[in-house]
Design a protein around this motif. Structure first.
Motif, PDB file in Angstrom:
ATOM      1  N   LYS A 152       0.824  -1.209   0.000  1.00  0.00           N
ATOM      2  CA  LYS A 152       0.000   0.000   0.000  1.00  0.00           C
ATOM      3  C   LYS A 152       0.860   1.262   0.000  1.00  0.00           C
ATOM      4  O   LYS A 152       0.558   2.229  -0.694  1.00  0.00           O
ATOM      5  N   ILE A 153       1.919   1.247   0.789  1.00  0.00           N
ATOM      6  CA  ILE A 153       2.801   2.415   0.854  1.00  0.00           C
ATOM      7  C   ILE A 153       3.482   2.637  -0.484  1.00  0.00           C
ATOM      8  O   ILE A 153       3.467   3.741  -1.040  1.00  0.00           O
ATOM      9  N   ILE A 154       4.068   1.594  -1.039  1.00  0.00           N
ATOM     10  CA  ILE A 154       4.825   1.724  -2.285  1.00  0.00           C
ATOM     11  C   ILE A 154       3.911   2.082  -3.444  1.00  0.00           C
ATOM     12  O   ILE A 154       4.188   3.024  -4.197  1.00  0.00           O
TER      13      ILE A 154
ATOM     14  N   GLU B 295       3.751   5.417  -5.990  1.00  0.00           N
ATOM     15  CA  GLU B 295       3.999   5.281  -7.425  1.00  0.00           C
ATOM     16  C   GLU B 295       2.923   5.940  -8.276  1.00  0.00           C
ATOM     17  O   GLU B 295       3.191   6.336  -9.402  1.00  0.00           O
ATOM     18  N   PHE B 296       1.715   6.091  -7.762  1.00  0.00           N
ATOM     19  CA  PHE B 296       0.631   6.674  -8.539  1.00  0.00           C
ATOM     20  C   PHE B 296       0.556   8.197  -8.417  1.00  0.00           C
ATOM     21  O   PHE B 296      -0.309   8.810  -9.010  1.00  0.00           O
ATOM     22  N   GLN B 297       1.448   8.804  -7.661  1.00  0.00           N
ATOM     23  CA  GLN B 297       1.408  10.243  -7.469  1.00  0.00           C
ATOM     24  C   GLN B 297       2.105  10.978  -8.609  1.00  0.00           C
ATOM     25  O   GLN B 297       3.029  10.466  -9.233  1.00  0.00           O
ATOM     26  N   ILE B 298       1.683  12.200  -8.864  1.00  0.00           N
ATOM     27  CA  ILE B 298       2.206  13.005  -9.966  1.00  0.00           C
ATOM     28  C   ILE B 298       3.705  13.248  -9.815  1.00  0.00           C
ATOM     29  O   ILE B 298       4.460  13.118 -10.768  1.00  0.00           O
ATOM     30  N   ASN B 299       4.151  13.602  -8.619  1.00  0.00           N
ATOM     31  CA  ASN B 299       5.547  13.995  -8.406  1.00  0.00           C
ATOM     32  C   ASN B 299       6.455  12.831  -8.042  1.00  0.00           C
ATOM     33  O   ASN B 299       7.568  13.030  -7.603  1.00  0.00           O
TER      34      ASN B 299
ATOM     35  N   ILE C 163      -0.133  20.852 -15.190  1.00  0.00           N
ATOM     36  CA  ILE C 163      -1.564  20.735 -14.938  1.00  0.00           C
ATOM     37  C   ILE C 163      -2.212  19.693 -15.851  1.00  0.00           C
ATOM     38  O   ILE C 163      -3.235  19.120 -15.514  1.00  0.00           O
ATOM     39  N   SER C 164      -1.604  19.393 -16.990  1.00  0.00           N
ATOM     40  CA  SER C 164      -2.177  18.379 -17.883  1.00  0.00           C
ATOM     41  C   SER C 164      -2.194  17.016 -17.211  1.00  0.00           C
ATOM     42  O   SER C 164      -3.071  16.200 -17.475  1.00  0.00           O
ATOM     43  N   ASP C 165      -1.209  16.751 -16.327  1.00  0.00           N
ATOM     44  CA  ASP C 165      -1.206  15.494 -15.585  1.00  0.00           C
ATOM     45  C   ASP C 165      -2.429  15.414 -14.678  1.00  0.00           C
ATOM     46  O   ASP C 165      -3.047  14.373 -14.560  1.00  0.00           O
TER      47      ASP C 165
ATOM     48  N   LEU D 294     -10.021  -4.393 -14.078  1.00  0.00           N
ATOM     49  CA  LEU D 294      -9.810  -3.035 -14.592  1.00  0.00           C
ATOM     50  C   LEU D 294      -8.332  -2.633 -14.641  1.00  0.00           C
ATOM     51  O   LEU D 294      -7.991  -1.592 -15.184  1.00  0.00           O
ATOM     52  N   GLY D 295      -7.477  -3.426 -14.024  1.00  0.00           N
ATOM     53  CA  GLY D 295      -6.042  -3.154 -14.099  1.00  0.00           C
ATOM     54  C   GLY D 295      -5.594  -1.931 -13.332  1.00  0.00           C
ATOM     55  O   GLY D 295      -4.696  -1.225 -13.761  1.00  0.00           O
ATOM     56  N   VAL D 296      -6.230  -1.661 -12.202  1.00  0.00           N
ATOM     57  CA  VAL D 296      -5.822  -0.547 -11.348  1.00  0.00           C
ATOM     58  C   VAL D 296      -5.561  -1.080  -9.945  1.00  0.00           C
ATOM     59  O   VAL D 296      -5.876  -2.226  -9.640  1.00  0.00           O
ATOM     60  N   SER D 297      -5.020  -0.236  -9.077  1.00  0.00           N
ATOM     61  CA  SER D 297      -4.681  -0.675  -7.721  1.00  0.00           C
ATOM     62  C   SER D 297      -5.943  -0.823  -6.865  1.00  0.00           C
ATOM     63  O   SER D 297      -6.978  -0.217  -7.144  1.00  0.00           O
ATOM     64  N   PHE D 298      -5.815  -1.619  -5.823  1.00  0.00           N
ATOM     65  CA  PHE D 298      -6.917  -1.811  -4.881  1.00  0.00           C
ATOM     66  C   PHE D 298      -7.304  -0.481  -4.259  1.00  0.00           C
ATOM     67  O   PHE D 298      -8.481  -0.176  -4.084  1.00  0.00           O
ATOM     68  N   ARG D 299      -6.314   0.331  -3.939  1.00  0.00           N
ATOM     69  CA  ARG D 299      -6.571   1.639  -3.329  1.00  0.00           C
ATOM     70  C   ARG D 299      -7.387   2.528  -4.263  1.00  0.00           C
ATOM     71  O   ARG D 299      -8.292   3.232  -3.822  1.00  0.00           O
TER      72      ARG D 299
END
Length: 156
Positions: free
Chosen positions: A43-45, A49-53, A85-87, A121-126
């Motif tokens: 969950k932490i990792i 990884e899904f954050q913009i920065n 902002i496009s991200d 759907l190929g996305v994270s549980f979170r």
């Protein structure tokens, strides 16, 4: 670590879940404060990884010794010059698209679980949890019945 190893010498995603106090872990699980399986490292990792920065330099790190366990979670917004902002806009559009994909999956199988949605759907549980919570609060979907025996209903 319970087995005496050092976390910095291991891959955090391959460390098996070990309970120091299984009775206490069971009580917290029944109260809804923790899961049965160890998923904290993942969950932490994945949350980072899904954050913009996010970058490899700002990856969370784990350290342990005989007396303590430390998680270092770098501030992803520190020393950021400009955020594209496009991200952000593409994230919003992907959330709208994810909502329609979740609704479609629910219409196909109202008893679909969140874990099944992750693989479908190929996305994270979170991501599934957060989006479905927003969809419930916005009146888009509803849960009918219990977590085990219930089903989902698309409202809008």
């Amino acid at each position: 670590m319970p087995d005496g190893s050092l976390i910095q010498e291991r891959d955090p995603l391959s460390v098996p879940s070990t309970r120091r106090n299984p009775v206490l872990a069971d009580v917290f699980n029944r109260l809804g404060y923790m899961e049965r399986k160890g998923s904290g490292f993942e969950k932490i990792i994945s949350g980072y990884e899904f954050q913009i920065n996010y970058s490899e330099e700002k990856k969370p790190s784990f350290r342990s010794d005989r007396y303590q366990f430390t998680v270092i979670m770098p501030n992803l917004n520190y020393d950021v010059e400009n955020i594209d902002i496009s991200d952000v806009n593409s994230d919003v559009n992907s959330d709208v698209n994810l909502w329609s994909r979740i609704k479609e999956a629910i219409n196909e199988n109202p008893k679909v679980t969140q874990r099944e949605l992750v693989s479908k759907l190929g996305v994270s549980f979170r991501q599934i949890q957060q989006n479905m919570a927003e969809m419930i609060s916005d009146g888009e979907i509803s849960r009918i019945g219990s977590n085990r025996g219930g089903y989902w209903e698309v409202l809008k």
